[in-house]
Design a protein around this motif. Sequence first.
Motif, PDB file in Angstrom:
ATOM      1  N   GLN A   6       0.843  -1.196   0.000  1.00 16.93           N
ATOM      2  CA  GLN A   6       0.000   0.000   0.000  1.00 16.93           C
ATOM      3  C   GLN A   6       0.878   1.246   0.000  1.00 16.93           C
ATOM      4  OE1 GLN A   6      -3.322   0.484   2.652  1.00 16.93           O
ATOM      5  NE2 GLN A   6      -3.731  -1.720   2.696  1.00 16.93           N
ATOM      6  N   GLN A   7       1.916   1.235   0.814  1.00 18.15           N
ATOM      7  CA  GLN A   7       2.809   2.393   0.885  1.00 18.15           C
ATOM      8  C   GLN A   7       3.539   2.595  -0.432  1.00 18.15           C
ATOM      9  OE1 GLN A   7       3.002   4.569   3.672  1.00 18.15           O
ATOM     10  NE2 GLN A   7       3.873   5.789   2.022  1.00 18.15           N
ATOM     11  N   ARG A   8       3.958   1.514  -1.073  1.00 22.60           N
ATOM     12  CA  ARG A   8       4.639   1.625  -2.369  1.00 22.60           C
ATOM     13  C   ARG A   8       3.722   2.261  -3.424  1.00 22.60           C
ATOM     14  NH1 ARG A   8       6.629  -4.005  -1.104  1.00 22.60           N
ATOM     15  NH2 ARG A   8       8.772  -3.674  -0.421  1.00 22.60           N
ATOM     16  N   VAL A   9       2.456   1.841  -3.428  1.00 20.79           N
ATOM     17  CA  VAL A   9       1.497   2.408  -4.381  1.00 20.79           C
ATOM     18  C   VAL A   9       1.286   3.887  -4.089  1.00 20.79           C
ATOM     19  CG1 VAL A   9      -0.922   2.347  -5.133  1.00 20.79           C
ATOM     20  CG2 VAL A   9       0.355   0.209  -4.860  1.00 20.79           C
ATOM     21  N   LEU A  10       1.109   4.229  -2.839  1.00 18.15           N
ATOM     22  CA  LEU A  10       0.913   5.628  -2.451  1.00 18.15           C
ATOM     23  C   LEU A  10       2.140   6.463  -2.824  1.00 18.15           C
ATOM     24  CD1 LEU A  10      -0.813   7.772  -1.060  1.00 18.15           C
ATOM     25  CD2 LEU A  10       0.154   7.020   1.125  1.00 18.15           C
ATOM     26  N   ASP A  11       3.329   5.949  -2.540  1.00 19.66           N
ATOM     27  CA  ASP A  11       4.564   6.667  -2.878  1.00 19.66           C
ATOM     28  C   ASP A  11       4.676   6.893  -4.387  1.00 19.66           C
ATOM     29  OD1 ASP A  11       5.213   6.677  -0.180  1.00 19.66           O
ATOM     30  OD2 ASP A  11       6.709   5.075  -0.348  1.00 19.66           O
ATOM     31  N   ALA A  12       4.355   5.870  -5.179  1.00 16.33           N
ATOM     32  CA  ALA A  12       4.430   6.009  -6.639  1.00 16.33           C
ATOM     33  C   ALA A  12       3.435   7.050  -7.139  1.00 16.33           C
ATOM     34  CB  ALA A  12       4.172   4.661  -7.312  1.00 16.33           C
ATOM     35  N   ALA A  13       2.213   7.035  -6.594  1.00 14.62           N
ATOM     36  CA  ALA A  13       1.196   8.010  -7.002  1.00 14.62           C
ATOM     37  C   ALA A  13       1.625   9.428  -6.644  1.00 14.62           C
ATOM     38  CB  ALA A  13      -0.147   7.666  -6.366  1.00 14.62           C
ATOM     39  N   GLU A  14       2.252   9.588  -5.487  1.00 16.69           N
ATOM     40  CA  GLU A  14       2.711  10.915  -5.068  1.00 16.69           C
ATOM     41  C   GLU A  14       3.924  11.366  -5.882  1.00 16.69           C
ATOM     42  OE1 GLU A  14       3.288  10.374  -0.863  1.00 16.69           O
ATOM     43  OE2 GLU A  14       1.170  10.780  -0.422  1.00 16.69           O
ATOM     44  N   ALA A  33      -7.969 -10.415  -5.506  1.00 19.30           N
ATOM     45  CA  ALA A  33      -7.727  -9.467  -6.592  1.00 19.30           C
ATOM     46  C   ALA A  33      -8.744  -8.328  -6.553  1.00 19.30           C
ATOM     47  CB  ALA A  33      -7.771 -10.180  -7.935  1.00 19.30           C
ATOM     48  N   GLY A  34     -10.000  -8.649  -6.312  1.00 20.95           N
ATOM     49  CA  GLY A  34     -11.025  -7.617  -6.205  1.00 20.95           C
ATOM     50  C   GLY A  34     -10.793  -6.702  -5.022  1.00 20.95           C
ATOM     51  N   PHE A  35     -10.387  -7.288  -3.916  1.00 21.30           N
ATOM     52  CA  PHE A  35     -10.096  -6.521  -2.702  1.00 21.30           C
ATOM     53  C   PHE A  35      -8.912  -5.578  -2.945  1.00 21.30           C
ATOM     54  CE2 PHE A  35      -8.086  -6.140   1.513  1.00 21.30           C
ATOM     55  CZ  PHE A  35      -9.159  -5.687   2.260  1.00 21.30           C
ATOM     56  N   TYR A  36      -7.855  -6.084  -3.587  1.00 21.21           N
ATOM     57  CA  TYR A  36      -6.685  -5.250  -3.882  1.00 21.21           C
ATOM     58  C   TYR A  36      -7.048  -4.134  -4.841  1.00 21.21           C
ATOM     59  CZ  TYR A  36      -4.290  -9.411  -2.033  1.00 21.21           C
ATOM     60  OH  TYR A  36      -3.893 -10.473  -1.260  1.00 21.21           O
ATOM     61  N   ALA A  37      -7.880  -4.449  -5.836  1.00 11.94           N
ATOM     62  CA  ALA A  37      -8.312  -3.436  -6.793  1.00 11.94           C
ATOM     63  C   ALA A  37      -9.087  -2.323  -6.088  1.00 11.94           C
ATOM     64  CB  ALA A  37      -9.159  -4.076  -7.893  1.00 11.94           C
ATOM     65  N   GLU A  38      -9.948  -2.707  -5.180  1.00 12.19           N
ATOM     66  CA  GLU A  38     -10.699  -1.712  -4.405  1.00 12.19           C
ATOM     67  C   GLU A  38      -9.764  -0.839  -3.584  1.00 12.19           C
ATOM     68  OE1 GLU A  38     -14.171  -1.433  -0.974  1.00 12.19           O
ATOM     69  OE2 GLU A  38     -13.755  -3.365  -1.904  1.00 12.19           O
ATOM     70  N   THR A  39      -8.739  -1.464  -3.017  1.00  7.20           N
ATOM     71  CA  THR A  39      -7.793  -0.739  -2.173  1.00  7.20           C
ATOM     72  C   THR A  39      -7.091   0.374  -2.944  1.00  7.20           C
ATOM     73  OG1 THR A  39      -7.449  -2.665  -0.767  1.00  7.20           O
ATOM     74  CG2 THR A  39      -5.742  -0.981  -0.717  1.00  7.20           C
ATOM     75  N   VAL A  40      -6.665   0.114  -4.178  1.00  6.67           N
ATOM     76  CA  VAL A  40      -5.909   1.126  -4.935  1.00  6.67           C
ATOM     77  C   VAL A  40      -6.812   2.116  -5.665  1.00  6.67           C
ATOM     78  CG1 VAL A  40      -3.906  -0.370  -5.154  1.00  6.67           C
ATOM     79  CG2 VAL A  40      -5.592  -0.301  -7.001  1.00  6.67           C
ATOM     80  N   THR A  41      -8.106   1.862  -5.675  1.00  6.09           N
ATOM     81  CA  THR A  41      -9.015   2.822  -6.303  1.00  6.09           C
ATOM     82  C   THR A  41      -9.748   3.657  -5.261  1.00  6.09           C
ATOM     83  OG1 THR A  41     -10.779   1.177  -6.473  1.00  6.09           O
ATOM     84  CG2 THR A  41      -9.355   1.437  -8.384  1.00  6.09           C
ATOM     85  N   ASP A  44      -8.220   1.661   1.300  1.00  3.35           N
ATOM     86  CA  ASP A  44      -8.194   0.409   2.063  1.00  3.35           C
ATOM     87  C   ASP A  44      -9.511   0.210   2.801  1.00  3.35           C
ATOM     88  OD1 ASP A  44      -7.720  -1.766   3.706  1.00  3.35           O
ATOM     89  OD2 ASP A  44      -5.872  -0.976   4.563  1.00  3.35           O
ATOM     90  N   PRO A  45     -10.302  -0.798   2.408  1.00  3.80           N
ATOM     91  CA  PRO A  45     -11.597  -1.013   3.051  1.00  3.80           C
ATOM     92  C   PRO A  45     -11.494  -1.476   4.501  1.00  3.80           C
ATOM     93  CG  PRO A  45     -11.188  -2.714   1.410  1.00  3.80           C
ATOM     94  CD  PRO A  45     -10.061  -1.733   1.316  1.00  3.80           C
ATOM     95  N   THR A  46     -10.310  -1.917   4.921  1.00  9.12           N
ATOM     96  CA  THR A  46     -10.139  -2.321   6.319  1.00  9.12           C
ATOM     97  C   THR A  46      -9.746  -1.136   7.197  1.00  9.12           C
ATOM     98  OG1 THR A  46      -7.773  -2.855   6.147  1.00  9.12           O
ATOM     99  CG2 THR A  46      -9.360  -4.608   5.593  1.00  9.12           C
ATOM    100  N   PHE A  47      -9.447  -0.015   6.579  1.00 10.23           N
ATOM    101  CA  PHE A  47      -9.016   1.199   7.271  1.00 10.23           C
ATOM    102  C   PHE A  47      -7.806   0.947   8.165  1.00 10.23           C
ATOM    103  CE2 PHE A  47     -13.422   1.984   6.159  1.00 10.23           C
ATOM    104  CZ  PHE A  47     -13.305   3.212   5.523  1.00 10.23           C
ATOM    105  N   ALA A  48      -6.897   0.076   7.699  1.00  9.18           N
ATOM    106  CA  ALA A  48      -5.740  -0.283   8.506  1.00  9.18           C
ATOM    107  C   ALA A  48      -4.421   0.184   7.912  1.00  9.18           C
ATOM    108  CB  ALA A  48      -5.685  -1.805   8.691  1.00  9.18           C
ATOM    109  N   GLY A  49      -4.380   0.449   6.628  1.00  9.87           N
ATOM    110  CA  GLY A  49      -3.110   0.727   5.985  1.00  9.87           C
ATOM    111  C   GLY A  49      -2.954   2.161   5.525  1.00  9.87           C
ATOM    112  N   PRO A  50      -1.843   2.440   4.859  1.00 11.28           N
ATOM    113  CA  PRO A  50      -1.573   3.789   4.360  1.00 11.28           C
ATOM    114  C   PRO A  50      -2.637   4.311   3.390  1.00 11.28           C
ATOM    115  CG  PRO A  50       0.410   2.445   4.243  1.00 11.28           C
ATOM    116  CD  PRO A  50      -0.723   1.532   4.623  1.00 11.28           C
ATOM    117  N   LEU A  51      -3.395   3.418   2.766  1.00 13.05           N
ATOM    118  CA  LEU A  51      -4.443   3.851   1.844  1.00 13.05           C
ATOM    119  C   LEU A  51      -5.817   3.937   2.515  1.00 13.05           C
ATOM    120  CD1 LEU A  51      -3.367   2.002  -1.428  1.00 13.05           C
ATOM    121  CD2 LEU A  51      -3.014   4.400  -0.783  1.00 13.05           C
TER     122      LEU A  51
END
Length: 109
Positions: A6-14, A33-41, A44-51
């Motif tokens: 999640q942090q890597r994706v956020l860093d790349a977007a920034e 895969a669906g869960f990960y796709a939701e996370t980057v769009t 994070d639906p779990t509200f636990a990570g950088p996203l």
Amino acid sequence: MDLQNQQRVLDAAEKYGAENVIVLLGSSDANGAGFYAETVTAGDPTFAGPLAGVSLGLPVYHVFDEVIKAEADPAVWEEQVSMMEMVLDTAKLAGSVAKVREQPSYHKL
């Protein structure tokens, strides 16, 4: 998606701008895969990570999506992907990510 990814994706977007980033997933589990796709769009639906609460709206595809396969070098595809293509439900995997892109809340940048 683990916290480090999640942090890597956020860093790349920034760093490069969200309009210049695409996420390519290779999960062998359709639900994941669906869960990960939701996370980057949508975040994070779990509200636990950088996203958590961060809606990047990044374009996201599964490696088995026909759009991605069409762009791949056939020799590289054969060497790196074709074995998994034979044993996994590729339509289900690509479809789970496509469902996220089809949601009204999804937006292309």
